[in-house]
Each structure stands twice: as structure tokens, then as C-alpha cells.
Design a protein around this motif. Structure first.
Motif: not given
Length: 130
Positions: A34-40, A64-71
């Protein structure tokens, strides 16, 4: 039985190319997408410089850490940036131990994160100027 806090995302736009995403609750395997989708989405909407305000984050796992790196990668590919702001002590420790703090700028306040992004002469809501 443990009760997890739902992920709540609030956005503000202090400048044309910047979004501050206020993150509260828990970032885990269920909520990280959800965080990744909204950030992107924010980056695609023309706000390539993103600040994650993490002050009220209660828990963050490796998802969460992987999501931050992906963003971060997505933002950089679009000539943008990702900064983390106001991470609570438990999250700061996790960022330090895993080395993520060396990859993604982590600042004590959102104002400091915005100051790092903004060029002299730009007008930004919520940025205290000396």
C-alpha cells in the motif's frame, strides 16, 4: 493475540515537485504494498521528490525496508529523490543496522528533509527559513 495498527497515509504538497507522505501505523508484509503503491503514484503525478515522515510508525519489518529502497530506485529513475524524516528510535536503529540509512537520507525532521531538497529561492510550505 496482538493488535496491529493499520497503515495510515496522509499526503501534503509543500511545493510543485515535492510530496510529504506522513506514514503512521505498521509497515509490514501486508501494508508495505500500500505504501509502495501510494508513493509511486505521487512520483508519477509529477512529485518526484518524496519525503516519508515516519514519526508515528510503530513497527517496520524487512518488507518495509525493501519498499523504501524500491521507492528510492523509482524516484531516482525519474530524476527525483527519497528522504526519510523523523523516524522513531526503533526505526532509526533498524535503518542503521541494515545500512538503509546510508542509502536513503534520514533526517531528524520533515523541515530538514525539505531543506535538503529545496533550491535557494524556492517557496515551500512548512519550511522554516533561518
Amino acid at each position: 493475540m496482538t493488535h496491529s495498527s493499520p497503515l495510515i497515509l496522509t499526503v501534503r504538497h509543500p511545493a510543485d515537485s515535492i510530496a510529504v507522505l506522513h506514514v503512521s501505523g505498521e509497515i509490514d508484509v501486508d501494508s508495505a504494498p500500500v505504501l509502495r503503491t501510494r508513493a509511486l503514484e505521487l512520483i508519477r503525478e509529477g512529485r518526484p521528490h518524496l519525503v516519508l515522515d515516519l514519526a508515528p510508525v510503530e513497527f517496520c519489518d524487512s518488507s518495509g525496508l525493501n519498499t523504501m529502497i524500491s521507492i528510492l530506485r523509482y524516484a531516482k529513475d525519474r530524476h527525483g529523490s527519497l528522504s526519510l524524516a523523523a523516524a522513531p528510535p526503533h526505526l532509526t536503529r533498524l535503518l542503521d543496522i541494515t545500512g538503509v540509512a546510508h542509502v536513503i537520507p534520514t533526517l531528524p525532521t520533515t523541515a530538514e528533509a525539505l531543506h535538503r531538497i529545496v533550491r535557494p529561492g524556492d517557496s515551500v510550505e512548512g519550511l522554516e527559513t533561518p
